[in-house]
Design a protein around this motif. Sequence first.
Motif, PDB file in Angstrom:
ATOM      1  N   SER A 101       0.850  -1.187   0.000  1.00 38.42           N
ATOM      2  CA  SER A 101       0.000   0.000   0.000  1.00 38.42           C
ATOM      3  C   SER A 101       0.887   1.239   0.000  1.00 38.42           C
ATOM      4  CB  SER A 101      -0.889   0.003   1.238  1.00 38.42           C
ATOM      5  OG  SER A 101      -1.533   1.264   1.374  1.00 38.42           O
ATOM      6  N   LEU A 102       0.475   2.256  -0.730  1.00 39.26           N
ATOM      7  CA  LEU A 102       1.195   3.527  -0.726  1.00 39.26           C
ATOM      8  C   LEU A 102       0.701   4.469   0.370  1.00 39.26           C
ATOM      9  CD1 LEU A 102       1.419   4.244  -4.560  1.00 39.26           C
ATOM     10  CD2 LEU A 102       3.288   3.585  -3.033  1.00 39.26           C
ATOM     11  N   LYS A 103      -0.293   4.010   1.126  1.00 41.89           N
ATOM     12  CA  LYS A 103      -0.881   4.884   2.141  1.00 41.89           C
ATOM     13  C   LYS A 103       0.155   5.329   3.163  1.00 41.89           C
ATOM     14  CE  LYS A 103      -4.801   5.340   5.232  1.00 41.89           C
ATOM     15  NZ  LYS A 103      -6.005   4.725   5.782  1.00 41.89           N
ATOM     16  N   HIS A 104       1.050   4.429   3.549  1.00 39.43           N
ATOM     17  CA  HIS A 104       2.067   4.766   4.544  1.00 39.43           C
ATOM     18  C   HIS A 104       3.467   4.660   3.953  1.00 39.43           C
ATOM     19  CE1 HIS A 104      -1.057   4.941   7.516  1.00 39.43           C
ATOM     20  NE2 HIS A 104      -1.426   3.711   7.245  1.00 39.43           N
ATOM     21  N   ASN A 105       3.571   4.919   2.660  1.00 38.58           N
ATOM     22  CA  ASN A 105       4.857   4.868   1.973  1.00 38.58           C
ATOM     23  C   ASN A 105       5.128   6.266   1.429  1.00 38.58           C
ATOM     24  OD1 ASN A 105       6.681   4.597  -0.392  1.00 38.58           O
ATOM     25  ND2 ASN A 105       6.558   2.411   0.077  1.00 38.58           N
ATOM     26  N   PRO A 106       6.340   6.803   1.645  1.00 39.34           N
ATOM     27  CA  PRO A 106       6.591   8.180   1.190  1.00 39.34           C
ATOM     28  C   PRO A 106       6.420   8.372  -0.314  1.00 39.34           C
ATOM     29  CG  PRO A 106       8.619   7.119   1.973  1.00 39.34           C
ATOM     30  CD  PRO A 106       7.490   6.236   2.357  1.00 39.34           C
ATOM     31  N   LEU A 107       6.594   7.302  -1.097  1.00 37.30           N
ATOM     32  CA  LEU A 107       6.413   7.422  -2.545  1.00 37.30           C
ATOM     33  C   LEU A 107       4.979   7.810  -2.894  1.00 37.30           C
ATOM     34  CD1 LEU A 107       8.051   7.159  -5.117  1.00 37.30           C
ATOM     35  CD2 LEU A 107       7.396   4.740  -5.214  1.00 37.30           C
ATOM     36  N   GLY A 108       4.034   7.435  -2.030  1.00 34.64           N
ATOM     37  CA  GLY A 108       2.638   7.784  -2.251  1.00 34.64           C
ATOM     38  C   GLY A 108       2.393   9.288  -2.293  1.00 34.64           C
ATOM     39  N   LEU A 109       3.281  10.070  -1.672  1.00 34.74           N
ATOM     40  CA  LEU A 109       3.134  11.533  -1.686  1.00 34.74           C
ATOM     41  C   LEU A 109       3.333  12.112  -3.078  1.00 34.74           C
ATOM     42  CD1 LEU A 109       5.145  12.157   1.592  1.00 34.74           C
ATOM     43  CD2 LEU A 109       2.671  12.399   1.325  1.00 34.74           C
ATOM     44  N   LEU A 110       4.065  11.383  -3.933  1.00 38.67           N
ATOM     45  CA  LEU A 110       4.288  11.823  -5.308  1.00 38.67           C
ATOM     46  C   LEU A 110       3.192  11.339  -6.247  1.00 38.67           C
ATOM     47  CD1 LEU A 110       6.232  13.086  -7.476  1.00 38.67           C
ATOM     48  CD2 LEU A 110       7.302  10.817  -7.618  1.00 38.67           C
ATOM     49  N   LEU A 111       2.428  10.336  -5.825  1.00 41.19           N
ATOM     50  CA  LEU A 111       1.533   9.651  -6.749  1.00 41.19           C
ATOM     51  C   LEU A 111       0.059   9.957  -6.528  1.00 41.19           C
ATOM     52  CD1 LEU A 111       3.462   6.288  -7.000  1.00 41.19           C
ATOM     53  CD2 LEU A 111       3.481   8.222  -8.578  1.00 41.19           C
ATOM     54  N   LYS A 112      -0.222  11.067  -5.875  1.00 45.26           N
ATOM     55  CA  LYS A 112      -1.605  11.543  -5.812  1.00 45.26           C
ATOM     56  C   LYS A 112      -1.818  12.456  -7.008  1.00 45.26           C
ATOM     57  CE  LYS A 112      -1.866  11.321  -0.817  1.00 45.26           C
ATOM     58  NZ  LYS A 112      -2.127  12.043   0.427  1.00 45.26           N
ATOM     59  N   TYR A 113      -3.034  12.500  -7.511  1.00 48.33           N
ATOM     60  CA  TYR A 113      -3.306  13.413  -8.623  1.00 48.33           C
ATOM     61  C   TYR A 113      -4.658  14.063  -8.420  1.00 48.33           C
ATOM     62  CZ  TYR A 113      -3.864  15.416 -13.214  1.00 48.33           C
ATOM     63  OH  TYR A 113      -4.048  16.310 -14.227  1.00 48.33           O
ATOM     64  N   PRO A 114      -4.723  15.381  -8.517  1.00 44.52           N
ATOM     65  CA  PRO A 114      -3.588  16.272  -8.722  1.00 44.52           C
ATOM     66  C   PRO A 114      -2.726  16.376  -7.471  1.00 44.52           C
ATOM     67  CG  PRO A 114      -5.566  17.565  -8.355  1.00 44.52           C
ATOM     68  CD  PRO A 114      -5.995  16.123  -8.406  1.00 44.52           C
ATOM     69  N   ILE A 115      -1.447  16.676  -7.674  1.00 47.80           N
ATOM     70  CA  ILE A 115      -0.537  16.856  -6.549  1.00 47.80           C
ATOM     71  C   ILE A 115      -0.791  18.213  -5.929  1.00 47.80           C
ATOM     72  CG2 ILE A 115       1.889  17.290  -5.956  1.00 47.80           C
ATOM     73  CD1 ILE A 115       2.656  15.067  -7.850  1.00 47.80           C
ATOM     74  N   ARG A 116      -1.017  18.201  -4.607  1.00 50.73           N
ATOM     75  CA  ARG A 116      -1.158  19.432  -3.834  1.00 50.73           C
ATOM     76  C   ARG A 116      -0.412  19.221  -2.532  1.00 50.73           C
ATOM     77  NH1 ARG A 116      -5.587  23.226  -4.698  1.00 50.73           N
ATOM     78  NH2 ARG A 116      -5.221  23.635  -2.503  1.00 50.73           N
ATOM     79  N   PHE A 117       0.554  20.056  -2.284  1.00 49.28           N
ATOM     80  CA  PHE A 117       1.345  19.917  -1.076  1.00 49.28           C
ATOM     81  C   PHE A 117       0.740  20.748   0.054  1.00 49.28           C
ATOM     82  CE2 PHE A 117       4.952  19.048  -4.196  1.00 49.28           C
ATOM     83  CZ  PHE A 117       4.813  17.678  -4.061  1.00 49.28           C
ATOM     84  N   ASP A 118      -0.553  20.507   0.298  1.00 45.72           N
ATOM     85  CA  ASP A 118      -1.233  21.099   1.443  1.00 45.72           C
ATOM     86  C   ASP A 118      -2.247  20.075   1.931  1.00 45.72           C
ATOM     87  OD1 ASP A 118      -3.253  21.195  -0.445  1.00 45.72           O
ATOM     88  OD2 ASP A 118      -3.416  23.372  -0.497  1.00 45.72           O
ATOM     89  N   GLY A 119      -3.136  20.471   2.822  1.00 41.35           N
ATOM     90  CA  GLY A 119      -4.115  19.523   3.342  1.00 41.35           C
ATOM     91  C   GLY A 119      -3.441  18.445   4.157  1.00 41.35           C
TER      92      GLY A 119
END
Length: 197
Positions: A101-119
Amino acid sequence: MKPALLTLLLLSGCATSGYGNLPQSEQSDVRRIEAYLNGIRGLQAAFVQRGPDAGQSEGRFSYIPGHLRLDYIVPHPMELVAGEGHLVLADQGTGAVTHLSLKHNPLGLLLKYPIRFDGDVQVTDVRHGNGSLQVSVAQADNPSQGLLTIQFSDVNGQLSLIGLQGVDARQHHFGVLLSDVRQGVMIVPSVFTPPAG
């Protein structure tokens, strides 16, 4: 400063989300990075990866917003496909297939779409180098789950992805360095279909 007060300040810092607490110039950098990553139509490159055991792997890197694929050639053929909350690694030599699961993997932070570095994401650091820019991000509600640093060349205001550095919840470090980066590549969506198994 008393230890209890220091601990409280550190914990409150961990709860901060987004990048509104950064200086305006760094907020502008983060917005540029968001726009760049969301606007990539297809990126391919050669990669060299260094893992937690100091081993080195090499292969081909493919990325579109929300999806990533690594085709390993050295030390032996493997394929890694990540997106939609999951990572699948298939070892073509042994036939083993690993699902994460990418839920608790730092790579998952890059693989959300759209990417928003807030919330639910916290920007922990923004750094400039000579023709380079990098941003470090973590999960806002649980930064101990890992940290991802995304690295770019930044020449004449033009960004290009050149690397990823990360550390997971078990303190395992990984690094991917890109070369021969080609942007605007048409990538068939089926390339990001996870391997069976």
